[in-house]
Design an enzyme around this catalytic site. Structure first.
Site, PDB file in Angstrom:
ATOM      1  N   GLY A  92       2.966 -11.391   5.089  1.00 24.57           N
ATOM      2  CA  GLY A  92       2.655 -12.654   4.432  1.00 24.57           C
ATOM      3  C   GLY A  92       3.895 -13.391   3.974  1.00 24.57           C
ATOM      4  O   GLY A  92       5.005 -12.846   3.970  1.00 24.57           O
ATOM      5  N   VAL A  93       3.692 -14.626   3.543  1.00 22.60           N
ATOM      6  CA  VAL A  93       4.824 -15.474   3.173  1.00 22.60           C
ATOM      7  C   VAL A  93       5.497 -15.008   1.883  1.00 22.60           C
ATOM      8  O   VAL A  93       6.723 -15.121   1.737  1.00 22.60           O
ATOM      9  CB  VAL A  93       4.375 -16.953   3.065  1.00 22.60           C
ATOM     10  N   ASP A  94       4.738 -14.477   0.938  1.00 25.83           N
ATOM     11  CA  ASP A  94       5.326 -14.087  -0.347  1.00 25.83           C
ATOM     12  C   ASP A  94       6.357 -12.976  -0.185  1.00 25.83           C
ATOM     13  O   ASP A  94       7.482 -13.081  -0.691  1.00 25.83           O
ATOM     14  CB  ASP A  94       4.232 -13.650  -1.321  1.00 25.83           C
ATOM     15  N   SER A  95       6.001 -11.914   0.505  1.00 29.32           N
ATOM     16  CA  SER A  95       6.953 -10.810   0.667  1.00 29.32           C
ATOM     17  C   SER A  95       8.120 -11.218   1.559  1.00 29.32           C
ATOM     18  O   SER A  95       9.245 -10.743   1.374  1.00 29.32           O
ATOM     19  CB  SER A  95       6.252  -9.569   1.228  1.00 29.32           C
ATOM     20  N   LEU A 110       7.104  -5.247   2.795  1.00 31.46           N
ATOM     21  CA  LEU A 110       6.872  -6.414   3.647  1.00 31.46           C
ATOM     22  C   LEU A 110       5.459  -6.317   4.222  1.00 31.46           C
ATOM     23  O   LEU A 110       5.124  -5.347   4.909  1.00 31.46           O
ATOM     24  CB  LEU A 110       7.912  -6.448   4.773  1.00 31.46           C
ATOM     25  N   CYS A 140      -5.214   0.070  -5.867  1.00 31.21           N
ATOM     26  CA  CYS A 140      -4.230   0.063  -4.783  1.00 31.21           C
ATOM     27  C   CYS A 140      -2.810  -0.037  -5.327  1.00 31.21           C
ATOM     28  O   CYS A 140      -1.903   0.670  -4.869  1.00 31.21           O
ATOM     29  CB  CYS A 140      -4.532  -1.101  -3.843  1.00 31.21           C
ATOM     30  N   MET A 145       3.506  -1.110   5.196  1.00 31.77           N
ATOM     31  CA  MET A 145       2.524  -0.054   4.937  1.00 31.77           C
ATOM     32  C   MET A 145       1.239  -0.293   5.723  1.00 31.77           C
ATOM     33  O   MET A 145       0.703  -1.397   5.710  1.00 31.77           O
ATOM     34  CB  MET A 145       2.161  -0.019   3.447  1.00 31.77           C
ATOM     35  N   CYS A 189      -8.101  -5.090  -0.876  1.00 28.75           N
ATOM     36  CA  CYS A 189      -6.697  -4.725  -0.680  1.00 28.75           C
ATOM     37  C   CYS A 189      -6.516  -3.831   0.550  1.00 28.75           C
ATOM     38  O   CYS A 189      -7.088  -2.742   0.626  1.00 28.75           O
ATOM     39  CB  CYS A 189      -6.193  -4.007  -1.931  1.00 28.75           C
TER      40      CYS A 189
END
Length: 378
Positions: free
Chosen positions: A11-14, A8, A107, A33, A209
């Protein structure tokens, strides 16, 4: 219940990935992380957020709110040391060698799909690991009747992230879920809005990243001191001085410091020579020296068979796939030939290989040629 640990990010994607997994009946736990410490890592020059609340802390707060909304447990882990050693120092070393690396791929290789997986499997013991990437996993049956994961492109071609995942090993893809692989970005946003996720309208992250938005010249100067050198045309005509060839990349147009040099067309970087610290530029975006027809690819990670020598390749993110012919030199190195010529094939970048919608593997672009002569790209 089958347990899934999802990365997580805030952001919206995760967030939507976690929402979909819970909706599908999984027992979901999340991990946030933290991989960068601006003060510890001397991230001073070029940092627009230095005196503000760290963007990673804001992302953590958003992750907490999302996990509370979804009723899932959130863990927090620091990989600052691992990121510095495995990703950032490799990133800086590549620049020192006059290459143009891709930190997002490093990354993924070392943090998201290595350190993160090791942490999650050891501490949380899930059956699956999930990420909010736009990609797919399909399974093929091997000769010994085992299911082998293959990295496949996402439905949303504009958001497909297989290029950034292209150097993952088959082992790293085991037990991975990509819940967004069959959704478009618009559909992901809509799911977030319909379910009132707190970050439904949050803009996508950009920049390096886990580091974020930076003034790139100033940011690199924290770690790579400026080395003044000459800017010349290919015929040797001196135009101006530069700050260090490692700061520039093939095909670059902006921030060349040539505003006072008379020209009919914009200037573009067409070559770099580290031994003499010389930056070569020419006018026009279609200058012949920007094009090549062969490249040497090293540090290969390959998944599956090596029998098909006619594949497609992507030398940078969102580049349309290019037809290439492979010549294997050994297990870790190959040449690619592309008689149609391709613009700005850049040493240090990743070349990802595709067989239709399957990403077969990838390697690092080492050298670039045209009609048998090496280009002065390094």
């Amino acid at each position: 219940m089958t347990k899934v640990v999802v990365g997580l990010s805030g952001g919206v994607d995760s967030a939507v990935a976690a929402f979909l997994l819970k909706k599908q009946g999984y027992l979901v736990e999340a991990v946030f992380m933290r991989n960068w410490d601006s003060n510890l890592n001397f991230d001073i020059q070029g940092n627009p957020t230095l005196n503000d609340i760290c963007s990673q802390e804001l992302d953590y707060k958003d992750s907490l709110k999302v996990s509370e909304q979804l009723g899932i447990k959130l863990h927090r882990v620091d990989f600052i040391e691992e990121y510095w050693q495995k990703v950032f120092m490799s990133f800086i070393k590549a620049f020192e060698n006059n290459l143009t690396p891709n930190p997002d791929i490093l990354c993924n290789n070392e943090i998201k799909f290595r350190a993160f997986i090791e942490y999650a499997t050891t501490k949380l013991a899930p059956q699956y690991i999930a990420m909010g990437h736009y990609a797919n996993i399909i399974y093929e049956t091997s000769s010994d009747q085992k299911l082998v994961p293959r990295l496949a492109c996402a439905v949303d071609q504009n958001k497909d992230q297989t290029y950034f995942l292209s150097q993952l090993t088959t082992k790293q893809l085991q037990n991975i879920l990509f819940p967004l692989g069959n959704l478009t970005k618009q559909e992901v946003r809509q799911i977030a809005l319909e379910n009132n996720l707190i970050n439904a309208t949050k803009k996508d992250s950009t920049g390096i990243c886990f580091i974020g938005e930076r003034n790139f010249f100033q940011f690199l100067s924290n770690y790579l001191p400026a080395q003044k050198g000459d800017i010349k045309t290919l015929d040797g005509t001196f135009l101006a001085h530069h700050k260090g060839v490692m700061y520039y990349t093939i095909g670059q147009r902006k921030n060349l410091g040539l505003g006072d040099v008379p020209s009919q067309k914009p200037w573009f970087v067409v070559g770099k020579h580290l031994p003499t610290n010389t930056l070569y530029v020419e006018q026009g975006s279609t200058h012949p020296y920007l094009y090549s027809d062969k490249a040497l690819i090293g540090d290969i990670v390959w998944r599956g068979k090596k029998t098909n020598l006619h594949l497609q390749a992507k030398m940078r993110y969102r580049q349309p796939n290019q037809d290439v012919i492979l010549t294997w030199l050994d297990q870790n190195n190959l040449e690619i030939h592309y008689p149609q010529t391709i613009k700005a094939v850049t040493p240090g970048q990743i070349c990802a290989f595709y067989d239709k919608n399957i990403c077969c593997g990838a390697g690092v672009i080492k050298e670039v040629y045209f009609q048998g002569t090496k280009r002065l790209y390094t």
